[in-house]
Design a protein around this motif. Structure first.
Motif, PDB file in Angstrom:
ATOM      1  N   THR A  14       0.850  -1.190   0.000  1.00  0.00           N
ATOM      2  CA  THR A  14       0.000   0.000   0.000  1.00  0.00           C
ATOM      3  C   THR A  14       0.889   1.244   0.000  1.00  0.00           C
ATOM      4  O   THR A  14       2.109   1.158   0.185  1.00  0.00           O
ATOM      5  N   GLU A  15       0.280   2.385  -0.190  1.00  0.00           N
ATOM      6  CA  GLU A  15       1.031   3.645  -0.190  1.00  0.00           C
ATOM      7  C   GLU A  15       1.784   3.829   1.127  1.00  0.00           C
ATOM      8  O   GLU A  15       2.950   4.246   1.149  1.00  0.00           O
ATOM      9  N   GLU A  16       1.124   3.474   2.212  1.00  0.00           N
ATOM     10  CA  GLU A  16       1.740   3.640   3.543  1.00  0.00           C
ATOM     11  C   GLU A  16       2.971   2.743   3.689  1.00  0.00           C
ATOM     12  O   GLU A  16       4.025   3.173   4.156  1.00  0.00           O
ATOM     13  N   VAL A  17       2.852   1.495   3.261  1.00  0.00           N
ATOM     14  CA  VAL A  17       3.976   0.553   3.386  1.00  0.00           C
ATOM     15  C   VAL A  17       5.141   0.992   2.508  1.00  0.00           C
ATOM     16  O   VAL A  17       6.311   0.934   2.925  1.00  0.00           O
ATOM     17  N   ILE A  18       4.814   1.457   1.298  1.00  0.00           N
ATOM     18  CA  ILE A  18       5.889   1.925   0.400  1.00  0.00           C
ATOM     19  C   ILE A  18       6.639   3.088   1.055  1.00  0.00           C
ATOM     20  O   ILE A  18       7.872   3.157   1.008  1.00  0.00           O
ATOM     21  N   PRO A  32       9.196   0.416  -8.392  1.00  0.00           N
ATOM     22  CA  PRO A  32       8.942   1.453  -9.399  1.00  0.00           C
ATOM     23  C   PRO A  32      10.057   2.507  -9.346  1.00  0.00           C
ATOM     24  O   PRO A  32      10.468   2.919  -8.250  1.00  0.00           O
ATOM     25  N   PRO A  33      10.584   2.949 -10.501  1.00  0.00           N
ATOM     26  CA  PRO A  33      11.701   3.907 -10.506  1.00  0.00           C
ATOM     27  C   PRO A  33      11.385   5.192  -9.741  1.00  0.00           C
ATOM     28  O   PRO A  33      12.296   5.851  -9.237  1.00  0.00           O
ATOM     29  N   GLU A  34      10.106   5.543  -9.649  1.00  0.00           N
ATOM     30  CA  GLU A  34       9.750   6.775  -8.930  1.00  0.00           C
ATOM     31  C   GLU A  34      10.164   6.716  -7.458  1.00  0.00           C
ATOM     32  O   GLU A  34      10.405   7.745  -6.834  1.00  0.00           O
ATOM     33  N   THR A  35      10.277   5.505  -6.915  1.00  0.00           N
ATOM     34  CA  THR A  35      10.572   5.390  -5.482  1.00  0.00           C
ATOM     35  C   THR A  35      12.021   5.751  -5.162  1.00  0.00           C
ATOM     36  O   THR A  35      12.346   6.040  -4.014  1.00  0.00           O
ATOM     37  N   TYR A  36      12.897   5.717  -6.166  1.00  0.00           N
ATOM     38  CA  TYR A  36      14.288   6.095  -5.885  1.00  0.00           C
ATOM     39  C   TYR A  36      14.785   7.143  -6.887  1.00  0.00           C
ATOM     40  O   TYR A  36      15.945   7.160  -7.264  1.00  0.00           O
TER      41      TYR A  36
END
Length: 1955
Positions: free
Chosen positions: A634-638, A685-689
């Motif tokens: 989920t968004e929170e876990v990410i 997802p590349p957006e995360t880093y």
């Protein structure tokens, strides 16, 4: 082509053709001639033989191509074998002359080769007929071989093979010479020549004894040498030769005299194995006994030799057979393991060598043991391997107990024994994995100590052994799921107890991880609580890692490994531990860059090793979490996952400096860290880093161009970046084969190790992509490059466009600045990365960036297109097309194509021409026709030219492959080029040498693409289409005859396409023949092509295909392999045998599909064959003990039926064609039986009617019906259901279920009243009983419960005692599950317990439903349980025993059913109500396993609902449960009030509330299900749900609930309406309509109830009265003739009904009713007053009748109040004054009724007011005589009223009234004279009066006498009247007629009485 179809060559037609067409024409003629010669009579052949021979021999000089010369030779041999042989010597001489010719020109070569082939064919066909000519021929050929080029050597070897085959032992004089020539050819530089030489030698060894005796060593040495530098085909051919010779050496009994026998040395098994072992360990140099290299131990064996010898081992054992292997396995195992033992340290001196040798040993064991032995023999092998492991363990223990830690761990013995253990453990794992649950007895055998042996070596000092032991445990757990939890417990226990031992920590953590990886393969799972234990242990290991430096690394690795493995259990388990995992993840990395710097400054080498190990493990755990628990992301876990990532990247950038600081010990840990981070970033997802993209990209660039990279990793790096179709042309090693497991090491090259588990232990819990074999990760150095290249594509696509350019420049510069081999490696990495980038951008529709990017990319790819590495060229061609695809610019694409055009025109080197030709094909593949037909024409033109470049087969191959891509992509645009392309293909097929198999493969691809392009047009009959079709068929024929198996596969694929588009034009017989011949081919891809084609053929023409196959087998052609036993078992049987041997999953799938299609088409027609096949498969390995137990069971149960002998027969008359089939094959056979039964169900009804079947069988013995095979069906089901294999048990139980359901109603004609299945009841019981033992898995027990209930419900068994056998099994299960979810097995997941509990409850539900239905059918419907109890107690139900059986447990069952339904109701709640669910779960599921449990509830709820509804119906919802409050259960089955088992402290509900809850539960579940029917909702569920509703509404209480709640009824009707609309099944619609009827009945009952309800009546009464009186007022008008309308009559009737309603007298409503009725009466009285003057005159009679109805029908209170009573009396008075006689008559009649009213309060007022008035009117009779009937009737009615007054008057008033009445009557009398002249009216009046007087007189005689006495006038009148009456008695007027109905014609008479 039709002109070629003649016996003699049509030379006239031939001479008119061009060169290419001539070759086609000749080939077509020769094809036709071969068939024609065999079909023509011998005389006709002899007649034209001379001409034919001349024509054929003349063709030798026409340079025939390879296929033509082969066919020419074949025809020549056939011709001489049929016709005369006298001229054959001339033909042989001519051929020999041609061979001797000194002409060495290339143009003459085909003639020489054709002569060689002809000689081989002639000698093969004619053999010894040719006498001694062979010595000259062989000598001539052998002489020619010395000067021949490769094609010549190839054909000569094959020709010699044919000569030897034809001559047999007669060729002995030449054996040595042939042997000598073949020896040199076996090490030829041409691979095709080596293959041909191997075939020649294989033929030679049949007769040349010296090869497998005196020369055995040299033959072996020669074979080893032949393996050096070999390709796959050579290894296959030479290993076959070597294996066969060695097998012959071991088994052969030498012929000849005793002296000759002595001269030939005998060869023992040990010597042969030593010979092979020498080749494996030392290669061909091993035979140089004095070799210094050997003595020094420095010689190395090339991998291709080792792989070749490995295959020879397999051939050797396969030739000797399974029985030999079973007998000699111990010795064989010892030898094979010794290949990697301490005796031969050279084989395992480096890890690379050790891994490769281990793989070879594993392959030998896997292929021989797995392929040759049946399950029974494999079980014995497992014991042998266990013994070997124990022996090795003892050796290890002896070494470990000696000396200190340092010496023992470094011991060479331990190091060397590790590889033997690894191989033994891996094979043990594979064996048990394939045996499945049939291996269970082995694990239970304590003498073997299998598990102990594996667990003991889990502590081995070698990590490889520990991993192998863990993997072996994984295989055991997958095979035997019941061992998964116990093994997990044992490993966890040991891991906890041995935390101070490094070996134990790693060994048992590997084991736990491997076992967790097995859970996803075991549907029954593990208990949910294990997750918590493992998580706690992992945390403990991580927290305690720092406490002991000796254990830090091991504990850290173990902790993270356990967490990573735990993630594979999925979201249901991980969600409970996620917070702890995320906390550990957060803590493992520094919080900030500053902390990282601090770490760097104070760490040491060891600390960094542990730190990197821990962080790499954490990355792996999170990667595992992301892979397996996507639902939790989920968004929170990410957001919680992200914070440590920047720090992880920071550490990545610092690794190089840390490595410089601490040196080589950190090299591998840092590499592993990189790999783990890259793998995780690829998944995220590349957006995360995105904040770290640039830093990551720089690190990736550095990794890809690192200066220390030496190994070329092209074979694993590039294939994912190349198109799959392109790979097939590049390397045979990339193709899938049966030997891929060992061939892979040759693919990787000598510098690269094979994959092995020790390179990445974290893969032990992942599912391996290659089925059951152990995971094979590559070394970290290679894996990190692979991950880096993949990640580069993603990251580069997401950085800013301006940042891409410098990186690309850096990569290009790095290629320029490196030299030699390293430059190739860097170029490979860079091209891989950029290809990955271009592929990613193309697929994501991204943008390349600035213009410079295009230039750099183009430079890079162009350079790679001209690389010497073919894989790199292939990847570059793909990237070339992707670049054009990304830019999507027509001009740029055209420019790219032009570059390739120019290169191809100018370049002459192979590399450039191959690279750029493939680039053109790739451009077309991704961009269609490259925007213009001009480019297409140019492409095709260039590729045509390249395809004809015979100097370079590689160029031809690549060009033709590229052409096939263009044909595929061009589609209809290619039509104009089809004809020339087809001509080119045929020309090349007829001329390219067979040694260039890769060219032929590409030609096959082109032909296939052309056939696809032409498509259905191939059916056409035009000349052009016919020509094209003929060419296609000719091309296929050429390829079919090619020696290369892949070309043959292409031919079959092309024919398959042709058959799809033009089936009429493909010769099915020859195609099927080709398929059958290759069915058991040793080549995987050929077998796949065969099965793919067969699968297509049988979909259309199964019967024809089967017939052709059998016909072929009967012709007994030698080409048919002995394995394909088609003659005995048909094609179907051959496919089943193949299925049993086959290991390739795709092939097995195709075999099953093919068999299923054949079964669907032909099972009914060939019933006996199919059933026999299935029976043979199931019986071939049936367990004797399991079968014979039936007999004993039957004796115990007193059933000595004949069927017992059917089941206990062990062997059929003939031996089985199936030897020890595997359990998977038997499972498929069992499934086939079920399908056969279903097919028969759709066919004739005779299949299920024994009388009809027997009758039809008598008429025609060929008829066959399923019912005649019932004994076999039962036997098969029994064998399967009692097997050791759980999967087979499930299939057997399913088969038994199908048999019961289909045959339950089939009557037994010999015993009327009985059914045919009844005789098998003992067998059914015996088949079911083992499924109810304590060790049986829940899924088997659940299935058995279903069969039990079906058997009981079927009604087959009517006797109660017989029924109890199976019933007792269900009772035992019920007892087992009564304690709920806690009491069941803890071996599996809680959801497995749920499944078993629900299966038991569902089975009982089915039995109860049937019991109730039968009870209803035999008796009155079941009323209440108490009634049932009485009837049972009284013995009245004895004939209906089933309900007796169920009733005993009904109290328990009802609670369990209700608990299950409540669970189901809770589980089906929408997710937003999740918070309301009980925290501990339900009665039968736990909260943690609720998702898994849902499916089980979905499968069971419907029947449970129906049963519960029936039970509640039986209680009538009004009495308590029969066992309410009884303490049957050890605990309350549910914490709800529903079952009255609520925990103390809960509020006690009233029975009404309990029943209301239950009612709403059943109704709620039903409505929820029916209102949203899922597409997978079964008929069973829908009908059961509707029947439950029917049962519910069968009793009054639920109906009252539905009736009283209008919204509920409407909702239910809406739902049912939808069901009727959406489901077309008549049964569902009828059931729905029945529920609708019940709902309507409920509503009607409710309305009736309301009618009886006082309050309700008051509300509607005014309306009803208003309407009724309104109708009366409107319609009560005078009609002509005084008629009364029917409306008035109806209104009066209605009024009477209302007034007499009991509601008027009910206590609650009496007052209100009285008031309302008075108002109504007032309204009626008001009707006399017209509203307006124009109103029609009212009918007084109607209104007066209405008043009378009020007076007579209501209570006195209504009408006796003075005001109303006065008005009523006034109305009567007024009406009496009306002159209308009809009105007066009716008034008298109404008053007559009123006066008679028993209540004086009502009648007296009317008497007082109206009697005197009536008296006066009657006394007027003297004054006004009646003139007509009406007036007469007035007086008569008046008299009746007076008479009534007399009757009702009190006693003392009567005489007065009589005194008034008598004078009036006497006044009516006439005297004698008057009587004679009186009118009929007066006469009637007289008679009426006289008659009444006669009646009254005697009654009141005293009054009468006194009256007569006092009045003489009256007396005189009376006497005169009597006298006159006597005179006229003769007339006999029937006066009674008028007294009874005086107003006969009066219209006032009413049909209905209102009073």
């Amino acid at each position: 082509m039709e002109l070629a179809h003649s016996l003699l060559l049509n030379e006239e037609a031939y001479n008119q053709l061009g060169e290419v067409q001539k070759a086609e024409f000749i080939f077509e003629w020769l094809r036709y001639l071969e068939k024609l010669l065999l079909a023509t009579s011998r005389n006709d052949v002899k007649e034209k033989q001379k001409t034919l021979v001349e024509q054929l021999l003349s063709l030798l000089n026409n340079s025939p191509g390879p296929p033509t010369r082969k066919l020419l030779a074949k025809n020549l041999a056939i011709l001489y074998s049929i016709g005369d042989t006298f001229s054959v010597y001339e033909a042989i001489d001519k051929c020999n002359d041609l061979i001797r010719s000194k002409d060495d020109s290339p143009s003459y070569l085909p003639t020489k080769l054709a002569a060689v082939v002809c000689l081989g064919s002639l000698y093969k066909k004619l053999g010894r007929i040719l006498g001694n000519t062979f010595t000259d021929t062989v000598g001539n050929i052998l002489k020619a071989v010395k000067s021949a080029e490769s094609q010549g050597r190839y054909e000569i070897m094959l020709s010699l093979q044919n000569i030897l085959n034809g001559l047999g032992a007669a060729a002995a004089p030449c054996h040595r010479d042939v042997y000598k020539a073949a020896r040199s050819c076996l090490t030829d530089r041409s691979m095709a020549v080596r293959c041909a030489a191997a075939k020649c030698l294989l033929e030679l060894q049949n007769e040349a004894i010296f090869m497998w005796s005196t020369d055995l060593d040299s033959v072996a040495a020669l074979c080893f040498k032949s393996f050096e530098g070999s390709n796959y085909d050579v290894r296959i051919s030479v290993s076959k030769l070597l294996g066969t010779i060695l097998a012959k050496a071991v088994t052969s009994k030498h012929p000849g005299t005793a002296a000759s026998r002595q001269s030939i040395r005998r060869v023992s098994l040990e010597e042969v194995l030593e010979l092979l072992g020498t080749g494996f360990l030392r290669g061909s140099s091993g035979f140089l006994r004095a070799s210094g290299d050997m003595l020094k131990g420095t010689s190395s064996v090339s991998r291709d030799v080792r792989v070749g010898v490995t295959q020879a081992y397999v051939v050797f054992v396969s030739t000797l057979g399974g029985a030999w292997l079973e007998k000699n396995f111990a010795a064989f195992l010892s030898h094979i393991l010794s290949l990697v033992s301490q005796s031969h340290p050279k084989a395992t001196q480096t890890q690379i060598d050790a891994v490769c040798c281990r793989r070879c040993v594993s392959f030998i064991l896997r292929t021989t043991v797995g392929g040759l032995l049946g399950e029974k023999a494999q079980l014995a092998v497992v014991k042998d391997i266990c013994q070997a492991i124990w022996k090795l363990k003892k050796v290890m223990d002896a070494v470990m107990s000696d000396g200190n830690l340092e010496t023992r761990v470094g011991s060479t013995h331990v190091a060397a024994s590790q590889h033997m253990l690894v191989c033994a453990l891996q094979e043990l794992g594979n064996l048990i994995h394939n045996l499945g649950t049939t291996a269970a007895p082995l694990l239970q055998d304590s003498s073997t100590g299998l598990l102990d042996s594996i667990l003991s070596v889990t502590l081995h000092p070698s990590i490889s052994v520990r991993l192998a032991a863990a993997w072996c445990l994984h295989c055991i757990a997958v095979a035997l799921p019941s061992y998964l939890t116990p093994l997990l417990d044992r490993c966890l226990e040991r891991l906890t107890g041995h935390k101070s031992s490094p070996e134990a920590v790693t060994g048992f953590s590997f084991a736990v991880a491997a076992l967790l990886g097995a859970v996803k393969h075991c549907p029954l799972g593990i208990p949910h609580g294990k997750g918590k234990i493992i998580m706690t242990l992992a945390e403990d290991l991580l927290c305690s890692a720092a406490q002991n430096s000796r254990l830090s690394a091991q504990r850290t690795q173990a902790g993270w490994l356990l967490i990573a493995a735990l993630m594979t259990l999925g979201p249901a388990v991980v969600s409970h531990h996620l917070a702890r995992v995320l906390l550990l993840w957060k803590c493992v990395f520094p919080a900030s860059p500053k902390d990282l710097e601090t770490e760097k400054s104070r760490g040491d080498s060891f600390t960094w090793q542990v730190t990197l190990e821990g962080r790499a493990g954490a990355l792996c755990a999170i990667k595992s979490f992301v892979s397996h628990c996507g639902d939790l992301l989920t968004e929170e876990v990410i957001q919680r996952l992200l914070p440590p990532l920047p720090c992880a990247v920071d550490l990545l950038t610092q690794l190089s400096s840390i490595l410089k600081m601490y040196g080589s010990p950190l090299k591998t840990p840092s590499m592993v860290y990189r790999q783990r981070l890259y793998e995780l970033l690829i998944l995220l997802p590349p957006e995360t880093y995105e904040g770290n993209l640039c830093a990551i990209l720089k690190e990736l660039a550095a990794d890809l161009t690192a200066p220390d990279i030496q190994v070329s990793a092209s074979t694993f790096l590039l294939p994912p970046l190349c198109h799959q179709d392109d790979l097939l042309i590049l390397s045979p090693l990339l193709q899938e084969t049966d030997h891929r497991f060992i061939e892979e090491q040759l693919l990787l090259g000598n510098g690269v190790a094979c994959g092995s588990l020790e390179y990445d232990p974290y893969l032990i819990y992942e599912k391996d992509v290659e089925g059951d074999s152990v995971p094979k990760p590559l070394p970290p150095a290679l894996s990190v490059i692979s991950s880096a290249a993949k990640l580069f594509g993603v990251v580069c696509a997401h950085v800013g466009e301006t940042q891409r350019l410098p990186i690309l420049e850096q990569l290009l510069d790095s290629i320029k600045h490196t030299k030699g081999a390293r430059q190739q490696v860097v170029q490979l990495h860079v091209v891989s990365s950029v290809s990955s980038f271009l592929k990613y951008v193309a697929l994501s529709k991204g943008c390349l960036g600035p213009e410079e990017m295009k230039r750099f990319a183009l430079t890079l790819v162009t350079g790679a297109l001209e690389s010497t590495n073919p894989l790199l060229r292939c990847a570059a061609a793909e990237a070339w097309a992707r670049l054009a695809q990304v830019l999507d610019d027509g001009a740029f694409t055209a420019g790219l194509a032009q570059v390739s055009f120019d290169k191809l025109k100018s370049a002459r080197d192979v590399v450039t021409r191959t690279g750029h030709s493939l680039a053109l094909g790739s451009l077309h593949r991704y961009l269609g026709g490259i925007s213009s037909s001009q480019h297409l024409n140019s492409c095709i033109g260039i590729l045509y030219t390249l395809a004809q470049d015979s100097t370079s087969p590689d160029v031809q191959t690549w060009a033709l492959h590229s052409l096939s891509l263009i044909i595929d992509s061009a589609g209809p645009l290619y039509y104009v080029h089809v004809e020339p392309t087809l001509s080119l293909i045929i020309m090349l097929l007829l001329n390219v040498p067979p040694t260039h198999a890769e060219v032929h493969q590409s030609l096959g691809r082109c032909l296939n693409a052309l056939i696809t392009t032409l498509g259905p047009e191939l059916q056409g009959n035009s000349t052009s289409i016919s020509t094209l079709r003929a060419s296609c068929l000719l091309g296929c024929a050429v390829m079919q005859d090619n020696p290369d198996c892949l070309v043959q596969a292409q031919a079959i694929s092309c024919l398959q396409q042709l058959h799809m588009f033009a089936p009429r034009h493909v010769n099915l017989s020859s195609l099927v023949s080709c398929l059958c011949v290759n069915l058991y081919s040793p080549y995987l891809l050929l077998r796949r092509a065969v099965l793919a084609c067969l699968r297509q053929l049988v979909q259309r023409e199964a019967a024809e295909v089967s017939e052709h196959a059998v016909m072929l087998a009967k012709d007994s052609r030698e080409e048919l392999t002995p394995d394909a036993n088609i003659r005995e078992v048909g094609l179907e049987g051959a496919l089943l045998i193949l299925l049993d041997k086959e290991t390739d999953e795709r092939l097995c799938h195709d075999i099953k599909e093919t068999l299923n299609y054949m079964l669907t088409s032909m099972a009914v027609e060939k019933l006996s064959l199919w059933l026999k096949l299935c029976k043979d498969v199931l019986a071939a390995s049936a367990d004797c003990t399991a079968i014979t137990c039936v007999d004993t069971m039957q004796e115990e149960e007193g059933d000595k039926g004949d069927d017992a002998s059917v089941l206990t027969t062990r062997h059929d008359e003939k031996s089985h064609p199936f030897t020890n089939p595997r359990w998977a094959t038997r499972v498929f056979a069992a499934e086939c039986v079920c399908r056969i039964i279903n097919q028969c169900e759709n066919a004739s009804s005779a299949h299920f009617d024994i009388a009809l079947a027997q009758e039809m069988k008598k008429k025609d013995s060929r008829n066959d019906f399923l019912v005649l095979h019932l004994a076999d069906l039962i036997r098969m089901a029994f064998m399967a259901a009692t097997d050791h294999s759980d999967q087979l048990r499930l299939s057997g139980l399913e088969m038994l279920l199908v048999v019961i359901r289909r045959f339950a109603t089939v009557p037994e004609p010999e015993f009327p009243g009985h059914v045919i299945l009844e005789q098998y009841q003992a067998n059914v019981g015996a088949a079911l009983r083992p499924a109810f033992t304590s060790e049986t898995p829940p899924d088997v027990t659940a299935k058995a419960c279903q069969v039990c209930s079906a058997w009981i419900a079927s009604g087959v068994v009517s006797d109660l005692n017989d029924l109890r056998r199976v019933h007792q099994l269900l009772v035992s299960s019920l007892t087992k599950i009564q304690a709920g979810k806690e009491a069941l097995s803890h071996l599996y997941n809680e959801s497995a317990s749920t499944m078993e509990i629900l299966a038991v409850l569902k089975a009982w539900a089915e039995v109860y439903i049937i019991a109730v239905q039968r009870h209803k059918n035999h008796r009155q419907p079941l009323k209440t349980t108490s009634c049932l109890e009485d009837s049972i107690r009284n013995g009245s139900c004895s004939s209906d025993g089933l309900l007796d059986l169920v009733y005993a447990d009904l109290g328990t069952l009802s609670r369990l059913w209700l608990a299950a339904l409540q669970d189901f109701a809770l589980l089906t709640l929408p997710s937003e109500f999740a918070s309301q669910l009980p925290a501990e779960g339900g009665a039968f599921y736990t909260a943690e396993t609720s998702e898994n449990a849902k499916l089980q509830y979905y499968n069971s709820w419907a029947l449970i609902l129906h049963a519960t509804a029936l039970w509640l119906t039986s209680t009538g919802f009004v009495v308590a449960d029969p066992d309410e409050g009884a303490s049957d259960l050890s605990r309350p089955v549910t914490p709800t009030s529903m079952c009255q088992g609520s925990s103390s402290g809960a509020t006690i509900k009233s029975p009404e509330d309990v029943y209301t809850d239950r009612f709403h539960l059943i109704l709620g579940i039903s409505v929820e299900f029916l209102c949203s029917l899922r597409s997978d909702a079964t008929m069973e569920s829908i009908t059961a749900c509707l029947y439950a509703l029917q049962a519910l509404l069968d009793v009054p209480w639920p109906r009252s609930k539905i009736g009283s709640d209008q919204d509920l009824g409407i909702e239910l009707l809406n739902v049912l309406h939808r069901v009727i609309l959406t489901r077309e099944s008549p049964s569902i619609q009828l059931a729905s309509l029945e529920v609708v009827r019940q709902i309507i009945c409920a509503a009607q009952e409710h309305v009736k109830e309301k009618r009886r309800s006082a309050e309700g009546s008051i509300s509607i009464l005014p309306t009803i009265l208003y309407l009724t009186i309104g109708v009366l007022r409107e319609t009560a008008v005078k009609l002509p003739g005084g008629q009364l309308s029917s409306t008035v009559a109806a209104s009066l009737q209605a009024l009477k009904g209302i007034l007499s309603s009991p509601m008027a007298r009910a206590e609650k409503s009496h007052t209100a009713w009285t008031d309302l009725l008075r108002s109504a009466l007032t309204t009626v009285l008001d009707c006399w007053d017209p509203v307006d003057e124009t109103h029609q005159e009212l009918d007084e009679v109607s209104l007066l009748t209405a008043i009378t109805v009020f007076i007579l029908s209501t209570s006195p209170e209504v009408t006796t109040i003075p005001c109303l009573q006065k008005r009523c009396i006034d109305k009567f008075k007024a009406t009496l004054e009306i002159k209308d006689p009809m009105v007066q008559i009716k008034t008298y009649q109404l008053l007559h009724s009123i006066f008679q009213y028993p209540n004086p309060a009502v009648s007296y007022p009317y008497i007082y007011s109206l009697a005197s008035c009536i008296m006066e009117k009657l006394q007027e009779i003297d004054k006004r005589k009646p003139e007509n009937t009406a007036e007469l009737q007035i007086f008569q009615e008046g008299i009746k009223v007076l008479e009534t007054l007399v009757t009702v008057a009190e006693e003392h008033h009567r005489s007065q009234l009589v005194a008034c009445l008598l004078p009036i009557l006497i006044s009516f009398l006439l005297d004698e004279n008057a009587l004679g002249s009186a009118t009929s009216i007066m006469r009637n009046l007289h008679d009426f009066a006289l008659q009444n007087l006669m009646q009254i007189g005697p009654q009141y005689s005293s009054v009468f006498k006194s009256l007569v006495t006092s009045s003489p006038a009256l007396k005189a009148r009376l006497e005169a009247a009597i006298k006159g009456n006597q005179e006229s008695v003769k007339v006999k007027i029937p006066t009674s007629k008028y007294t009874k109905s005086p107003g006969k014609n009066s219209s006032i008479q009413l049909k209905t009485s209102f009073l």
